[in-house]
Scaffold this motif. Structure first.
Motif, PDB file in Angstrom:
ATOM      1  N   ARG A 104       0.826  -1.123  -0.055  1.00  0.00           N
ATOM      2  CA  ARG A 104      -0.003   0.023  -0.153  1.00  0.00           C
ATOM      3  C   ARG A 104       0.858   1.208   0.010  1.00  0.00           C
ATOM      4  O   ARG A 104       0.589   2.311  -0.716  1.00  0.00           O
ATOM      5  CB  ARG A 104      -0.865   0.053   1.234  1.00  0.00           C
ATOM      6  CG  ARG A 104      -1.968  -1.163   1.257  1.00  0.00           C
ATOM      7  CD  ARG A 104      -2.638  -1.083   2.570  1.00  0.00           C
ATOM      8  NE  ARG A 104      -3.376   0.147   2.641  1.00  0.00           N
ATOM      9  CZ  ARG A 104      -4.291   0.445   3.577  1.00  0.00           C
ATOM     10  NH1 ARG A 104      -4.101  -0.316   4.834  1.00  0.00           N
ATOM     11  NH2 ARG A 104      -4.881   1.588   3.818  1.00  0.00           N
TER      12      ARG A 104
ATOM     13  N   ARG B 201       3.941   1.478  -1.355  1.00  0.00           N
ATOM     14  CA  ARG B 201       4.678   2.026  -2.394  1.00  0.00           C
ATOM     15  C   ARG B 201       3.483   2.544  -3.476  1.00  0.00           C
ATOM     16  O   ARG B 201       4.014   3.312  -4.347  1.00  0.00           O
ATOM     17  CB  ARG B 201       5.015   0.415  -3.179  1.00  0.00           C
ATOM     18  CG  ARG B 201       5.932  -0.311  -2.399  1.00  0.00           C
ATOM     19  CD  ARG B 201       7.250   0.441  -2.214  1.00  0.00           C
ATOM     20  NE  ARG B 201       8.298  -0.528  -1.448  1.00  0.00           N
ATOM     21  CZ  ARG B 201       8.771  -0.185  -0.244  1.00  0.00           C
ATOM     22  NH1 ARG B 201       8.966   0.948   0.079  1.00  0.00           N
ATOM     23  NH2 ARG B 201       9.661  -1.094   0.120  1.00  0.00           N
ATOM     24  N   THR B 202       2.408   2.346  -3.248  1.00  0.00           N
ATOM     25  CA  THR B 202       1.428   3.208  -4.273  1.00  0.00           C
ATOM     26  C   THR B 202       1.306   4.471  -3.941  1.00  0.00           C
ATOM     27  O   THR B 202       1.544   5.545  -4.762  1.00  0.00           O
ATOM     28  CB  THR B 202       0.130   2.607  -4.296  1.00  0.00           C
ATOM     29  OG1 THR B 202      -0.182   1.264  -4.270  1.00  0.00           O
ATOM     30  CG2 THR B 202      -0.870   3.074  -5.045  1.00  0.00           C
ATOM     31  N   GLU B 203       1.320   4.781  -2.484  1.00  0.00           N
ATOM     32  CA  GLU B 203       1.187   6.155  -2.257  1.00  0.00           C
ATOM     33  C   GLU B 203       2.715   6.982  -2.432  1.00  0.00           C
ATOM     34  O   GLU B 203       2.592   8.281  -2.664  1.00  0.00           O
ATOM     35  CB  GLU B 203       1.223   6.158  -0.722  1.00  0.00           C
ATOM     36  CG  GLU B 203       1.234   7.796  -0.047  1.00  0.00           C
ATOM     37  CD  GLU B 203       0.457   8.726  -0.442  1.00  0.00           C
ATOM     38  OE1 GLU B 203       0.534   9.934  -0.094  1.00  0.00           O
ATOM     39  OE2 GLU B 203      -0.730   8.331  -1.232  1.00  0.00           O
TER      40      GLU B 203
ATOM     41  N   TRP C 182       4.495   2.191  -7.342  1.00  0.00           N
ATOM     42  CA  TRP C 182       3.820   1.141  -7.748  1.00  0.00           C
ATOM     43  C   TRP C 182       2.479   1.774  -8.324  1.00  0.00           C
ATOM     44  O   TRP C 182       2.033   2.868  -7.712  1.00  0.00           O
ATOM     45  CB  TRP C 182       3.713  -0.156  -6.973  1.00  0.00           C
ATOM     46  CG  TRP C 182       4.666  -0.725  -6.467  1.00  0.00           C
ATOM     47  CD1 TRP C 182       5.925  -0.594  -6.975  1.00  0.00           C
ATOM     48  CD2 TRP C 182       4.602  -1.942  -5.666  1.00  0.00           C
ATOM     49  NE1 TRP C 182       6.776  -1.637  -6.044  1.00  0.00           N
ATOM     50  CE2 TRP C 182       5.961  -2.456  -5.508  1.00  0.00           C
ATOM     51  CE3 TRP C 182       3.469  -2.565  -4.930  1.00  0.00           C
ATOM     52  CZ2 TRP C 182       6.364  -3.441  -4.519  1.00  0.00           C
ATOM     53  CZ3 TRP C 182       4.082  -3.666  -4.472  1.00  0.00           C
ATOM     54  CH2 TRP C 182       5.150  -4.297  -3.953  1.00  0.00           C
ATOM     55  N   THR C 183       2.093   1.242  -9.445  1.00  0.00           N
ATOM     56  CA  THR C 183       0.578   1.814  -9.817  1.00  0.00           C
ATOM     57  C   THR C 183      -0.191   0.947  -8.757  1.00  0.00           C
ATOM     58  O   THR C 183      -0.142   0.318  -8.281  1.00  0.00           O
ATOM     59  CB  THR C 183       0.029   1.286 -11.248  1.00  0.00           C
ATOM     60  OG1 THR C 183       0.276  -0.216 -11.309  1.00  0.00           O
ATOM     61  CG2 THR C 183       1.238   1.783 -12.370  1.00  0.00           C
ATOM     62  N   PRO C 184      -1.607   1.423  -8.544  1.00  0.00           N
ATOM     63  CA  PRO C 184      -2.522   0.762  -7.929  1.00  0.00           C
ATOM     64  C   PRO C 184      -3.019  -0.892  -8.239  1.00  0.00           C
ATOM     65  O   PRO C 184      -3.093  -1.475  -7.513  1.00  0.00           O
ATOM     66  CB  PRO C 184      -4.008   1.615  -8.100  1.00  0.00           C
ATOM     67  CG  PRO C 184      -3.311   3.086  -8.182  1.00  0.00           C
ATOM     68  CD  PRO C 184      -2.149   2.900  -9.291  1.00  0.00           C
TER      69      PRO C 184
ATOM     70  N   ALA D 247      -0.030  -3.023  -7.125  1.00  0.00           N
ATOM     71  CA  ALA D 247      -0.202  -3.303  -5.621  1.00  0.00           C
ATOM     72  C   ALA D 247      -1.283  -4.173  -5.586  1.00  0.00           C
ATOM     73  O   ALA D 247      -1.093  -5.201  -4.593  1.00  0.00           O
ATOM     74  CB  ALA D 247      -0.453  -1.765  -4.829  1.00  0.00           C
TER      75      ALA D 247
END
Length: 381
Positions: free
Chosen positions: A312, A314-316, A320-322, A325
């Motif tokens: 989670r 990494r997305t923020e 990473w893209t949602p 993730a």
């Protein structure tokens, strides 16, 4: 989140003169060494009102040092008086990969192997962790101890790509994560001697990391980050320290729910710091596992909660893209029931990880203005 003036970006501290800000409250974005600005990538509490830092300059590598009330102290290049093996390895052609001054450095050697440099007498701890982790075989490839002395352990390469980097994995992203979670699920609850282990003279006693230990980890990091957290405020107007204290109280109650833990019954081998940078994957040899020094017995939900919190985050972070993730989160959801793990325990350990990450990333200048997200995510669970 409002960032206080003491920790705003673009601060520079020079090695030639002391600055007026207190090191316990201010971590600069860069240190100036010989007229060049080196970006501070990471920092850590170092005791005695000091902060250790690691800085990077493209084409130049790493420099490290300390911050205190007098400003910045820069260690000589490729030297660390508390890591006796480091200078020799670098003189022999090694390349510095990471360096936490006074604690640990990782060096890539000319033959491709890696050396961990630690304080004198601490190499045995690294080797003992390698032995405790043999229960992750055969699902994971593990680095093998090639040689060691009292302050250095040389480890073989684990093939593949870090699962931190979706761009390098491309269309294999989903397969890599599915195989890695399957490998984790296979880990033995009680490692045996059926797999050849390094340094057989080392004891193989398996420590137990329970709920109380995890709470103690949170409290330790809370105290380390306290000077940084108490000067920043959340979206609700509270200091981040107050938010962290509230969350630790709530998580302590949840982790101490012995009924849930007993009902789960999933006690076994855990990595204890499982995240995307600890897992390698190769299309031929499959998954590999790194940095197993913390291997122990405990609730297996801890590893999955830790991994999900990192996915989670990494997305923020925009790494990473949602959708990327979501692949990781879905694979975790797949192995939870198959491993007999209570989903509620995964969630509470995920929440604990979010709190700890807020404290850890408070020491990283690039992310200090984003740690409010970690705290809000923990509140929302």
């Amino acid at each position: 989140m409002t960032v206080p003036k003491q920790i705003v970006t673009n601060q520079i501290v020079t090695e030639q003169s002391a600055t007026k800000w207190g090191a316990a409250l201010h971590i600069p974005d860069a240190v100036t060494i010989d007229g060049q600005d080196w970006s501070v990538r990471r920092a850590w509490p170092a005791g005695d009102s000091r902060i250790a830092w690691e800085a990077f300059l493209p084409g130049q590598g790493f420099r490290v040092g300390y911050l205190d009330e007098h400003g910045a102290t820069v260690l000589d290049a490729d030297r660390d008086p508390k890591l006796p093996g480091l200078a020799r390895l670098l003189a022999d052609g090694g390349r510095l990969v990471s360096h936490r001054p006074g604690k640990r450095a990782v060096v890539r050697l000319p033959d491709g192997s890696f050396a961990k440099c630690v304080r004198d007498g601490k190499a045995s701890d690294v080797i003992a962790g390698q032995r405790r982790a043999i229960g992750f075989l055969p699902g994971f490839a593990l680095p093998q101890v090639l040689s060691s002395d009292s302050s250095t352990v040389v480890l073989s390469v684990v093939p593949g790509v870090e699962l931190h980097d979706p761009a390098r994995l491309g269309a294999e992203w989903s397969r890599a994560w599915a195989e890695s979670l399957d490998a984790w699920a296979q880990a033995e609850a009680h490692p045996t001697s059926t797999v050849a282990a390094a340094a057989p003279e080392m004891p193989t006693a398996m420590p137990f990391h329970g709920a109380a230990d995890e709470v103690e980890v949170l409290r330790t990091w809370r105290e380390r980050a306290r000077p940084l957290l108490e000067t920043a405020r959340s979206v609700r107007g509270e200091t981040l320290l107050a938010d962290v204290d509230e969350l630790i109280t709530e998580v302590t109650i949840s982790l101490d729910d012995g009924t849930a833990s007993a009902r789960d019954g999933s006690i076994g081998l855990i990595h204890r710091d499982l995240h995307d940078k600890q897992i390698m994957w190769d299309p031929i040899s499959g998954p590999g596992l790194l940095d197993v020094d913390t291997a122990s017995r405990g609730e297996r939900a801890l590893d999955l909660g830790n991994l999900r919190a990192h996915a989670r985050w990494r997305t923020e972070q925009g790494l990473w893209t949602p959708a990327e993730a979501a692949v990781v989160i879905d694979e975790i959801a797949r192995v939870v029931p198959a491993s007999g793990i209570d989903p509620a325990r995964v969630s509470v350990y995920e929440r604990a990880t979010l709190i700890r990450l807020a404290c850890v990333y408070a020491f990283r200048p690039a992310w200090i203005d984003r740690i409010g997200w970690l705290i809000e995510a923990a509140h929302a669970m």
